[in-house]
Scaffold this motif. Structure first.
Motif, PDB file in Angstrom:
ATOM      1  N   GLU A   1     -29.509 -35.742  21.442  1.00 48.69           N
ATOM      2  CA  GLU A   1     -30.347 -36.392  22.450  1.00 48.69           C
ATOM      3  C   GLU A   1     -29.509 -36.944  23.603  1.00 48.69           C
ATOM      4  N   MET A   2     -28.253 -37.314  23.319  1.00 52.15           N
ATOM      5  CA  MET A   2     -27.361 -37.847  24.342  1.00 52.15           C
ATOM      6  C   MET A   2     -26.712 -36.744  25.171  1.00 52.15           C
ATOM      7  N   GLY A   3     -26.945 -35.493  24.768  1.00 49.05           N
ATOM      8  CA  GLY A   3     -26.377 -34.366  25.503  1.00 49.05           C
ATOM      9  C   GLY A   3     -25.196 -33.710  24.833  1.00 49.05           C
ATOM     10  N   GLY A   4     -24.844 -34.175  23.621  1.00 49.80           N
ATOM     11  CA  GLY A   4     -23.754 -33.562  22.875  1.00 49.80           C
ATOM     12  C   GLY A   4     -24.219 -32.339  22.101  1.00 49.80           C
ATOM     13  N   GLU A   5     -23.264 -31.606  21.523  1.00 48.89           N
ATOM     14  CA  GLU A   5     -23.579 -30.391  20.752  1.00 48.89           C
ATOM     15  C   GLU A   5     -23.345 -30.649  19.273  1.00 48.89           C
ATOM     16  N   SER A   6     -24.405 -30.470  18.469  1.00 47.20           N
ATOM     17  CA  SER A   6     -24.322 -30.659  17.019  1.00 47.20           C
ATOM     18  C   SER A   6     -24.477 -29.314  16.316  1.00 47.20           C
ATOM     19  N   LEU A   7     -23.659 -29.088  15.295  1.00 41.36           N
ATOM     20  CA  LEU A   7     -23.707 -27.872  14.484  1.00 41.36           C
ATOM     21  C   LEU A   7     -24.230 -28.233  13.101  1.00 41.36           C
ATOM     22  N   TYR A   8     -25.263 -27.528  12.653  1.00 45.64           N
ATOM     23  CA  TYR A   8     -25.920 -27.852  11.378  1.00 45.64           C
ATOM     24  C   TYR A   8     -25.704 -26.737  10.351  1.00 45.64           C
ATOM     25  N   PHE A   9     -25.555 -27.142   9.066  1.00 43.48           N
ATOM     26  CA  PHE A   9     -25.309 -26.144   8.020  1.00 43.48           C
ATOM     27  C   PHE A   9     -26.159 -26.353   6.771  1.00 43.48           C
ATOM     28  N   GLY A  10     -26.953 -27.396   6.726  1.00 43.84           N
ATOM     29  CA  GLY A  10     -27.837 -27.619   5.584  1.00 43.84           C
ATOM     30  C   GLY A  10     -29.274 -27.275   5.932  1.00 43.84           C
ATOM     31  N   LYS A  11     -30.175 -27.568   5.015  1.00 42.01           N
ATOM     32  CA  LYS A  11     -31.595 -27.334   5.261  1.00 42.01           C
ATOM     33  C   LYS A  11     -32.051 -28.124   6.491  1.00 42.01           C
ATOM     34  N   PRO A  12     -32.826 -27.534   7.388  1.00 43.99           N
ATOM     35  CA  PRO A  12     -33.568 -26.267   7.279  1.00 43.99           C
ATOM     36  C   PRO A  12     -32.856 -25.059   7.885  1.00 43.99           C
ATOM     37  N   HIS A  13     -31.557 -25.119   8.067  1.00 44.82           N
ATOM     38  CA  HIS A  13     -30.825 -24.077   8.790  1.00 44.82           C
ATOM     39  C   HIS A  13     -30.363 -22.957   7.844  1.00 44.82           C
ATOM     40  N   PRO A  14     -30.253 -21.729   8.324  1.00 48.11           N
ATOM     41  CA  PRO A  14     -30.016 -20.563   7.465  1.00 48.11           C
ATOM     42  C   PRO A  14     -28.756 -20.576   6.600  1.00 48.11           C
ATOM     43  N   PRO A  15     -27.599 -21.127   7.039  1.00 47.10           N
ATOM     44  CA  PRO A  15     -26.391 -20.962   6.226  1.00 47.10           C
ATOM     45  C   PRO A  15     -26.510 -21.414   4.778  1.00 47.10           C
ATOM     46  N   ILE A  16     -27.235 -22.504   4.512  1.00 48.56           N
ATOM     47  CA  ILE A  16     -27.302 -22.982   3.132  1.00 48.56           C
ATOM     48  C   ILE A  16     -28.160 -22.060   2.263  1.00 48.56           C
ATOM     49  N   TYR A  17     -29.157 -21.408   2.857  1.00 43.06           N
ATOM     50  CA  TYR A  17     -29.967 -20.463   2.095  1.00 43.06           C
ATOM     51  C   TYR A  17     -29.163 -19.200   1.785  1.00 43.06           C
ATOM     52  N   ASP A  18     -28.332 -18.782   2.729  1.00 44.65           N
ATOM     53  CA  ASP A  18     -27.447 -17.651   2.466  1.00 44.65           C
ATOM     54  C   ASP A  18     -26.496 -17.991   1.324  1.00 44.65           C
ATOM     55  N   LEU A  19     -25.982 -19.221   1.321  1.00 50.36           N
ATOM     56  CA  LEU A  19     -25.083 -19.653   0.250  1.00 50.36           C
ATOM     57  C   LEU A  19     -25.817 -19.667  -1.083  1.00 50.36           C
ATOM     58  N   ALA A  20     -27.051 -20.156  -1.108  1.00 47.06           N
ATOM     59  CA  ALA A  20     -27.827 -20.193  -2.349  1.00 47.06           C
ATOM     60  C   ALA A  20     -28.030 -18.782  -2.909  1.00 47.06           C
ATOM     61  N   ARG A  21     -28.330 -17.845  -2.027  1.00 46.50           N
ATOM     62  CA  ARG A  21     -28.498 -16.459  -2.489  1.00 46.50           C
ATOM     63  C   ARG A  21     -27.182 -15.898  -3.032  1.00 46.50           C
ATOM     64  N   ARG A  22     -26.068 -16.218  -2.355  1.00 46.29           N
ATOM     65  CA  ARG A  22     -24.767 -15.736  -2.839  1.00 46.29           C
ATOM     66  C   ARG A  22     -24.431 -16.340  -4.201  1.00 46.29           C
ATOM     67  N   ARG A  23     -24.787 -17.593  -4.388  1.00 51.33           N
ATOM     68  CA  ARG A  23     -24.523 -18.229  -5.681  1.00 51.33           C
ATOM     69  C   ARG A  23     -25.341 -17.562  -6.788  1.00 51.33           C
ATOM     70  N   MET A  24     -26.575 -17.167  -6.485  1.00 43.99           N
ATOM     71  CA  MET A  24     -27.380 -16.431  -7.465  1.00 43.99           C
ATOM     72  C   MET A  24     -26.742 -15.088  -7.789  1.00 43.99           C
TER      73      MET A  24
END
Length: 290
Positions: free
Chosen positions: A192-215
């Motif tokens: 909101e302040m104009g900075g850039e945030s990178l997300y890796f948990g829910k609801p973003h795709p990387p954690i679901y890809d990791l869950a599938r790889r773990r399966m």
């Protein structure tokens, strides 16, 4: 239209794998929920595969230890995927540079433990904010203090053009009866302040890809149509499932218990108003996992 169910067993024959949130679904940060544990044991006994998919900003070994301490038995789950592991992989491949300013509590420092899965990892050095190339955010320094108190540091970070790696997209979590701020609240404020945030948990795709790889690593390949995501976060667990095109079971007695007027079960009208306002539609809803 979301269908309210009485028990997980009502729909479990339609699924072979379950992506299950932890906090607010399986435990409250202090004690396990006995009915939830029994429900997961039952689906495993019937051949289901349970992946605990959590926005914990730590690696899975640390989460395993926390579950043991809380008293969540190991026979109710098969493997764990954490947002911390997804974010750690990004950090060790240089997503925010090699000199990082750390935000979080002391117990979150396991985030910097070596990650063997990354070839030629970046050598990470923790430094002061004015010398940093980027920010690693596992949460606020004090989870009971509003993130607004961090505005001065975030303003400096924005002026320096630093990226903020968010290891836990959750905004808040309930530890017993106490609500605490999470890393997602800081990342939201920084954006909101104009900075850039990178997300890796829910609801973003990387954690679901990791869950599938773990399966897959456990010898279980499951089609998305046979996966059910379970969680109490409408904008993390349920929105994430919707984005992945997998079915979801919304636990209304967690973070949204007031909005959904949940006692044992949600009030149908309150549930409809809440999900409409959030523009997210769970496949199923239940007061508490059982």
């Amino acid at each position: 239209m979301t269908r309210i169910i009485e028990r997980l067993s009502e729909v479990s024959t339609n699924y072979d794998a379950y992506f299950v949130d932890l906090w607010g679904c399986v435990h409250d940060g202090v004690h396990p929920y006995t009915d939830a544990v029994d429900a997961l044991r039952q689906v495993r006994a019937n051949g289901g595969f349970v992946v605990l998919v959590t926005n914990a900003p730590r690696h899975r070994t640390s989460v395993e230890g926390q579950l043991d301490q809380i008293g969540v038995p190991r026979d109710c789950w098969d493997t764990i995927a954490t947002s911390g592991d997804s974010a750690r992989a990004a950090m060790f491949t240089g997503a925010v540079g090699n000199k990082v300013w750390f935000m979080g509590e002391d117990h979150d420092r396991s985030f910097f433990d070596p990650l063997a899965l990354i070839d030629n990892p970046v050598d990470i050095e923790e430094v002061a904010l004015d010398k940093a190339d980027g920010i690693v955010c596992c949460g606020p320094f004090d989870p009971h203090t509003h993130p607004d108190t961090l505005r001065p540091q975030l303003l400096l970070a924005k002026q320096k053009g630093l990226k903020l790696l968010c290891a836990n997209p959750d905004i808040v979590v309930d530890r017993g009866a106490t609500r605490e701020w999470c890393a997602g609240a800081i990342a939201q404020l920084y954006t909101e302040m104009g900075g850039e945030s990178l997300y890796f948990g829910k609801p973003h795709p990387p954690i679901y890809d990791l869950a599938r790889r773990r399966m897959t690593a456990e010898g279980r390949a499951v089609d998305d149509s046979r996966i059910l995501a379970i969680g109490d976060g409408i904008l993390t667990d349920i929105k994430g499932a919707q984005g992945e095109d997998i079915d979801s079971l919304f636990i209304t007695g967690g973070l949204a218990r007031d909005e959904t007027k949940t006692d044992r079960q949600p009030d149908p009208d309150a549930l409809q108003m809440f999900t409409t306002a959030e523009m997210v539609t769970p496949t199923f809803a239940i007061g508490y996992l059982r």
